[in-house]
Design an enzyme around this catalytic site. Structure first.
Site, PDB file in Angstrom:
ATOM      1  N   ARG A   1       8.050  -1.245  -0.356  1.00 42.07           N
ATOM      2  CA  ARG A   1       7.634  -2.534   0.230  1.00 42.07           C
ATOM      3  C   ARG A   1       7.752  -3.661  -0.798  1.00 42.07           C
ATOM      4  NH1 ARG A   1       5.078  -3.286   4.668  1.00 42.07           N
ATOM      5  NH2 ARG A   1       3.586  -4.853   4.035  1.00 42.07           N
TER       6      ARG A   1
ATOM      7  N   CYS B   1       5.005   3.778   2.571  1.00 43.97           N
ATOM      8  CA  CYS B   1       4.390   4.858   3.359  1.00 43.97           C
ATOM      9  C   CYS B   1       4.327   4.480   4.846  1.00 43.97           C
ATOM     10  CB  CYS B   1       2.978   5.119   2.855  1.00 43.97           C
ATOM     11  SG  CYS B   1       3.009   5.889   1.238  1.00 43.97           S
TER      12      CYS B   1
ATOM     13  N   VAL C   1      -8.570  -0.339   7.798  1.00 49.99           N
ATOM     14  CA  VAL C   1      -7.505  -1.159   7.211  1.00 49.99           C
ATOM     15  C   VAL C   1      -6.161  -0.901   7.870  1.00 49.99           C
ATOM     16  CG1 VAL C   1      -6.269  -1.704   5.067  1.00 49.99           C
ATOM     17  CG2 VAL C   1      -8.727  -1.218   5.000  1.00 49.99           C
TER      18      VAL C   1
HETATM   19  C1  EPZ Z   1      -1.269  -2.460  -0.589  1.00 52.44           C
HETATM   20  O1  EPZ Z   1      -0.459  -2.380   0.569  1.00 52.44           O
HETATM   21  C2  EPZ Z   1      -1.112  -1.126  -1.289  1.00 52.44           C
HETATM   22  N1  EPZ Z   1       0.297  -0.910  -1.608  1.00 52.44           N
HETATM   23  C3  EPZ Z   1      -1.616  -0.009  -0.383  1.00 52.44           C
HETATM   24  O2  EPZ Z   1      -1.540   1.211  -1.113  1.00 52.44           O
HETATM   25  C4  EPZ Z   1      -3.083  -0.265  -0.041  1.00 52.44           C
HETATM   26  O3  EPZ Z   1      -3.525   0.742   0.843  1.00 52.44           O
HETATM   27  C5  EPZ Z   1      -3.201  -1.645   0.612  1.00 52.44           C
HETATM   28  O4  EPZ Z   1      -2.658  -2.654  -0.260  1.00 52.44           O
HETATM   29  C6  EPZ Z   1      -4.638  -2.000   0.931  1.00 52.44           C
HETATM   30  O5  EPZ Z   1      -5.389  -1.993  -0.254  1.00 52.44           O
HETATM   31  C7  EPZ Z   1       0.835  -1.562  -2.659  1.00 52.44           C
HETATM   32  O6  EPZ Z   1       0.188  -2.335  -3.336  1.00 52.44           O
HETATM   33  C8  EPZ Z   1       2.285  -1.270  -2.945  1.00 52.44           C
HETATM   34  P1  EPZ Z   1      -2.122  -5.069   2.981  1.00 52.44           P
HETATM   35  P2  EPZ Z   1      -0.134  -3.717   1.421  1.00 52.44           P
HETATM   36  O7  EPZ Z   1      -1.119  -6.160   3.071  1.00 52.44           O
HETATM   37  O8  EPZ Z   1      -0.094  -4.891   0.502  1.00 52.44           O
HETATM   38  C9  EPZ Z   1      -1.928  -5.857   7.641  1.00 52.44           C
HETATM   39  C10 EPZ Z   1      -0.816   3.353  -1.599  1.00 52.44           C
HETATM   40  O9  EPZ Z   1      -1.112   4.440  -1.107  1.00 52.44           O
HETATM   41  N2  EPZ Z   1      -0.869  -6.847   7.348  1.00 52.44           N
HETATM   42  O10 EPZ Z   1      -3.420  -5.328   2.273  1.00 52.44           O
HETATM   43  O11 EPZ Z   1       1.033  -3.460   2.275  1.00 52.44           O
HETATM   44  C11 EPZ Z   1      -1.450  -4.430   7.398  1.00 52.44           C
HETATM   45  O12 EPZ Z   1      -0.735  -3.941   8.499  1.00 52.44           O
HETATM   46  C12 EPZ Z   1      -0.569   2.176  -0.686  1.00 52.44           C
HETATM   47  O13 EPZ Z   1      -0.728   3.098  -2.835  1.00 52.44           O
HETATM   48  C13 EPZ Z   1      -0.373  -7.634   8.384  1.00 52.44           C
HETATM   49  O14 EPZ Z   1      -0.796  -7.504   9.536  1.00 52.44           O
HETATM   50  O15 EPZ Z   1      -1.460  -3.785   2.323  1.00 52.44           O
HETATM   51  C14 EPZ Z   1      -2.734  -3.681   7.172  1.00 52.44           C
HETATM   52  O16 EPZ Z   1      -3.325  -3.372   8.421  1.00 52.44           O
HETATM   53  C15 EPZ Z   1      -0.670   2.534   0.772  1.00 52.44           C
HETATM   54  N3  EPZ Z   1       0.612  -8.530   8.106  1.00 52.44           N
HETATM   55  C16 EPZ Z   1      -3.616  -4.715   6.475  1.00 52.44           C
HETATM   56  O17 EPZ Z   1      -3.021  -5.995   6.723  1.00 52.44           O
HETATM   57  C17 EPZ Z   1       1.099  -8.703   6.839  1.00 52.44           C
HETATM   58  O18 EPZ Z   1       1.979  -9.566   6.649  1.00 52.44           O
HETATM   59  C18 EPZ Z   1      -3.706  -4.498   4.967  1.00 52.44           C
HETATM   60  O19 EPZ Z   1      -2.406  -4.520   4.457  1.00 52.44           O
HETATM   61  C19 EPZ Z   1       0.572  -7.905   5.800  1.00 52.44           C
HETATM   62  C20 EPZ Z   1      -0.411  -6.984   6.070  1.00 52.44           C
END
Ligand code: EPZ
Length: 466
Positions: A124, A148, A360
């Site tokens: 990502r 993932c 989340v």
């Molecule tokens: C980061 O993912 C981490 N990955 C994830 O770790 C972690 O679980 C997550 O943050 C939450 O802490 C990395 O840093 C590479 P989010 P990210 O944007 O940034 C929604 C691991 O196992 N969302 O905080 O992708 C999304 O669908 C991984 O190391 C939107 O709707 O997570 C989710 O429901 C897994 N639109 C929520 O927000 C967007 O544009 C949180 O996602 C972005 C996100």
């Protein structure tokens, strides 16, 4: 038919991801044979956090001079981001094996689309290249993302933020083409949800934008704070205000950084869960209490014990029955969504019924199917569970898992679905009586450096399948 086809395609894609990741770190094979039922005991090093290191690598694009990143883990995500930087002209010296990488961004250029396509679907992180490449080149092309498969993983917050800065976003069949005809200007942005990635997007774009950026409802995870520390070292002016507000005063130029990454609290929590599930005793060198407070409370309530030392944390099973708990995942400083998968394996051994509300992500319990095949009693409620005492506001997309123990786990053939679920499968195989065949273990090496070497140090009985 459509669902079966989709499942087959997802299965094939996971296998390909796993094989690519295994090759990046030189795993002997993508399948291991585990003889479970032995406690894990010993001392292992936890290096820099995957979810900081990969972003700090992208931040090196913003500097006019070289950057040095220390305590880099040897994980496949680092190899993927290194390759992405190299095809954009960044010269990288040092090696993940040594734990130190040096980035020279002097010759940053647009990547050849064939090369960037080859990396599409691997991670990502490419979406975070937008701001830095727009600042340096006025243009960025981002291939389809990977990462993932734990839900839809949309990037609408990212694209809305980039548009707020003045970028023009064109969605193409192969990816996203982004330009900034009038440069990038500071903006007032409020995130619909404290998204980690979207917060990083705003940070990496706002630091060089003209004027002030105010970000509301920002993520404030320790990895975000460490990325802000990296950017501050480069010359950025970023203030963290109360109530999840981050203020960024754009500057004209940034220099390279020299930074030691903060430890990987997700890895430490995973090994802690393994110690609990296998009735073991694991010392995680490098783990620190501050970033793990919420996890430590839950670990203790389940019946685990821990000793905080100067150089790390000892996690162990002190004897007696494990107790059930109710967990609600949340953004920081709540219980990290990445911690629940490994801990659920320990909860299958607790005496009583536990509940995990996953607030989340909308699809993060897929890994429990393999645990049920091994004898666990886990019910997944796809629309979450109503009622009961809640601290975290209920979200429409949330799901819940109900785990009833203790259950005897027996060996099985299991296929790793994603990074954290995969580590849970490993813990389950190590906890189970008998032999398990765990395939797709390359997905584990995406985020756990030298996990096989660490298992050996901890006395696990396993071998790579031919
Ligand atoms: C980061 O993912 C981490 N990955 C994830 O770790 C972690 O679980 C997550 O943050 C939450 O802490 C990395 O840093 C590479 P989010 P990210 O944007 O940034 C929604 C691991 O196992 N969302 O905080 O992708 C999304 O669908 C991984 O190391 C939107 O709707 O997570 C989710 O429901 C897994 N639109 C929520 O927000 C967007 O544009 C949180 O996602 C972005 C996100």
């Amino acid at each position: 038919m459509n669902t079966i086809l989709q499942d087959t395609q997802k299965h094939e894609a996971q296998k390909l991801d796993a094989q690519k990741a295994a090759a990046h770190v030189g795993l002997l094979s993508d399948t291991i044979i585990v003889n479970g039922g032995r406690p894990l005991r010993g001392r292992i090093d936890v290096r820099g956090a995957k979810n900081l290191v990969t972003k700090a690598m992208v931040a090196s694009l913003l500097g006019d001079t070289k950057s040095v990143l220390r305590d880099v883990p040897d994980i496949s995500d680092v190899h993927v981001v290194s390759r992405l930087l190299e095809i954009h002209g960044v010269e990288i010296t040092g090696s993940p094996e040594s734990g130190i990488l040096v980035f020279d961004p002097a010759n940053v250029a647009i990547a050849q689309s064939a090369e960037i396509d080859a990396l599409s679907g691997s991670s990502r992180i490419p979406i975070l290249f937008c701001g830095p490449l727009l600042h340096r080149l006025g243009h960025a092309f981002i291939p389809d993302l990977g990462g993932c498969r734990i839900g839809d993983r949309p990037i609408d917050f990212h694209l809305d933020a980039l548009r707020a800065f003045g970028a023009v976003v064109d969605k193409l069949p192969s990816g996203i083409n982004i330009t900034a005809p009038n440069g990038l200007t500071g903006a007032n942005i409020e995130l619909p949800y404290p998204s980690v990635g979207a917060t990083e997007q705003v940070l990496l774009t706002g630091v060089r934008a003209k004027g002030i950026t105010e970000l509301k409802n920002a993520a404030i995870e320790p990895e975000i704070m460490d990325l802000i520390a990296v950017l501050q070292k480069m010359g950025a002016i970023i203030s963290i205000e109360p109530n999840r507000v981050i203020l960024i005063e754009g500057v004209d130029s940034l220099k390279g950084y020299d930074h030691r990454a903060l430890f990987d609290r997700n890895e430490a929590a995973s090994w802690a869960s393994a110690a609990l599930a296998t009735k073991g005793d694991i010392f995680c060198v490098g783990a620190k209490q501050q970033e793990m407070m919420t996890f430590l409370n839950v670990f203790r309530k389940i019946g685990g014990a821990f000793d905080i030392e100067e150089d790390g944390i000892r996690f162990y099973h002190p004897g007696g029955d494990l107790k059930p708990v109710v967990i609600e995942t949340d953004v920081h400083p709540g219980f990290m969504t990445d911690w629940q998968q490994p801990l659920i394996v320990a909860l299958t051994q607790a005496v009583g019924t536990s509940i995990v509300h996953e607030t989340v992500y909308e699809d993060r319990f897929g890994f429990t199917e393999a645990l049920v095949e091994m004898g666990a009693d886990i019910e997944v409620h796809k629309n979450g569970l109503e009622g009961g005492y809640r601290r975290v506001p209920r979200r429409a997309l949330e799901q819940a898992a109900v785990i009833t123990g203790p259950t005897k786990l027996h060996g099985a053939d299991i296929e790793v679905p994603d990074l954290r679920g995969g580590f849970s499968h490993l813990i389950a195989a190590l906890t189970a009586q008998g032999q398990s065949r765990v395939s797709n273990v390359g997905l584990i090496s995406r985020g756990y450096g030298d996990f096989a070497g660490k298992l050996q140090k901890l006395g696990a009985d396993f071998s790579f399948a031919a």
